[in-house]
Structures are given as C-alpha cells and as structure tokens.
Design an enzyme around this catalytic site. Structure first.
Site, PDB file in Angstrom:
ATOM      1  N   HIS A   6       0.817  -1.220   0.000  1.00  0.00           N
ATOM      2  CA  HIS A   6       0.000   0.000   0.000  1.00  0.00           C
ATOM      3  C   HIS A   6       0.848   1.267   0.000  1.00  0.00           C
ATOM      4  O   HIS A   6       0.351   2.345  -0.313  1.00  0.00           O
ATOM      5  CB  HIS A   6      -1.017  -0.005   1.147  1.00  0.00           C
ATOM      6  CG  HIS A   6      -0.463   0.314   2.502  1.00  0.00           C
ATOM      7  ND1 HIS A   6      -0.127  -0.665   3.422  1.00  0.00           N
ATOM      8  CD2 HIS A   6      -0.191   1.496   3.098  1.00  0.00           C
ATOM      9  CE1 HIS A   6       0.312  -0.093   4.517  1.00  0.00           C
ATOM     10  NE2 HIS A   6       0.284   1.223   4.347  1.00  0.00           N
ATOM     11  N   ASP A  14       0.354  -7.679   2.091  1.00  0.00           N
ATOM     12  CA  ASP A  14       0.576  -6.244   1.892  1.00  0.00           C
ATOM     13  C   ASP A  14       2.080  -5.973   1.927  1.00  0.00           C
ATOM     14  O   ASP A  14       2.584  -5.287   2.809  1.00  0.00           O
ATOM     15  CB  ASP A  14      -0.159  -5.452   2.972  1.00  0.00           C
ATOM     16  CG  ASP A  14      -0.037  -3.945   2.787  1.00  0.00           C
ATOM     17  OD1 ASP A  14       0.274  -3.497   1.658  1.00  0.00           O
ATOM     18  OD2 ASP A  14      -0.229  -3.222   3.775  1.00  0.00           O
ATOM     19  N   SER A  25       4.267   2.859   8.001  1.00  0.00           N
ATOM     20  CA  SER A  25       4.013   1.653   7.216  1.00  0.00           C
ATOM     21  C   SER A  25       5.216   1.308   6.356  1.00  0.00           C
ATOM     22  O   SER A  25       5.836   2.174   5.752  1.00  0.00           O
ATOM     23  CB  SER A  25       2.804   1.847   6.301  1.00  0.00           C
ATOM     24  OG  SER A  25       1.628   1.905   7.043  1.00  0.00           O
TER      25      SER A  25
END
Length: 158
Positions: A11, A47, A114
């Site tokens: 992402h 992810d 992230s």
C-alpha cells in the site's frame, strides 16, 4: 543478483495504474542522497512489495529475518519509520500478542511508519509495520513468514 532491494508495504508503493511494474520512485538515503528506484514485485497475497534501487549493489547488508513462531509475548521490539513525516524515527515497545500472521505491539507508530521494519533486540526483522490504531497505542506488523511467502510468490511469478 547483487542489487539492493527495499522491503516495504504494497500500500506504500502500489497505485492503481495500467502497468504497475513500470512504477518508478525516488529513494532517499539517510545521508540525503536521492536515487531512482523501481517497483520490482508486489504480493497479491500479502501487503508487501519489493523496490529495487539499481546501481546501489553492496551499499547495505540484508537484515536477517526472525520468524514469528520464535517470538514471545512481552519481548522488546523496536520500530523504525517516518510517522507523520518525522523521518528516521525509532521507538520501542513490547510484543503485545501474536495474531496469525501479525505481530501486535505497543511500539509507537503512526501514519507514515508503514513499510518500516519491526526489529528484535539483536537487529533481526521480525515484521514489517503495516497498520496502527488511530485511537489506541498499539500497532501491527506482518510476520517474517509473510516475507518468505512473498519471496516464494515472486519466484513463482517471475
């Protein structure tokens, strides 16, 4: 193959385009040098993604992985990221729980962290930070096993 690869979240680097394999980026090293990079692979199962930095072979040694099956609740972990734009932030916490393919920790991370690593006290990557709770002080990292599964997926696809 001697190239430098950066492991991060899908992402973080993947955007809806016709040909995601042609996506290019700019990577900034700790000393401020900016280098071109390209999306090498993104997982369809996890992810996770790999970004290749051409021409930077030998710049850094790969960090060893530590599988989640070897982690213990209460163990100290360290998160590295850029929460809310604060580059090179380093926080610590403990493993709060092991939830399937996720490590839950109270190490402080926020938006921007992230894709950063979650390290143990020996510098081994035990997870890739993937999400944090907006109102509570806990976050999640994908287990190292997911990284190995992504690499197997990459071999099968390429």
């Amino acid at each position: 193959n001697g190239q430098l690869y950066i492991l991060t979240n899908r992402h973080v680097v993947y955007h809806e385009v016709e040909n995601p394999h042609s996506l290019s980026y700019e990577v900034e090293l700790e000393n401020g040098i900016q280098l071109p990079a390209v999306l090498d692979f993104y997982s369809r199962q996890h992810d996770l993604a790999l970004v290749m930095v051409p021409g930077l072979a030998g710049w850094g040694a790969p960090a060893p992985l530590r599988l989640c099956r070897d982690l213990v609740v209460g163990e100290t972990v360290y998160a590295l990221g850029s929460p809310i734009g604060l580059d090179h932030s380093f926080t610590s916490g403990v493993i709060s729980a092991l939830r399937g393919n996720l490590v839950q920790t109270d190490a402080t991370v926020h938006s921007g962290s992230s894709g950063g690593p979650l390290f143990d006290d020996r510098g081994r990557v035990c997870g890739v930070i993937t999400t944090s709770h907006r109102e509570k002080d806990f976050s999640f990292a994908q287990c190292a096993e997911s990284v190995l599964e992504m690499l197997d997926e990459r071999v099968a696809v390429k």
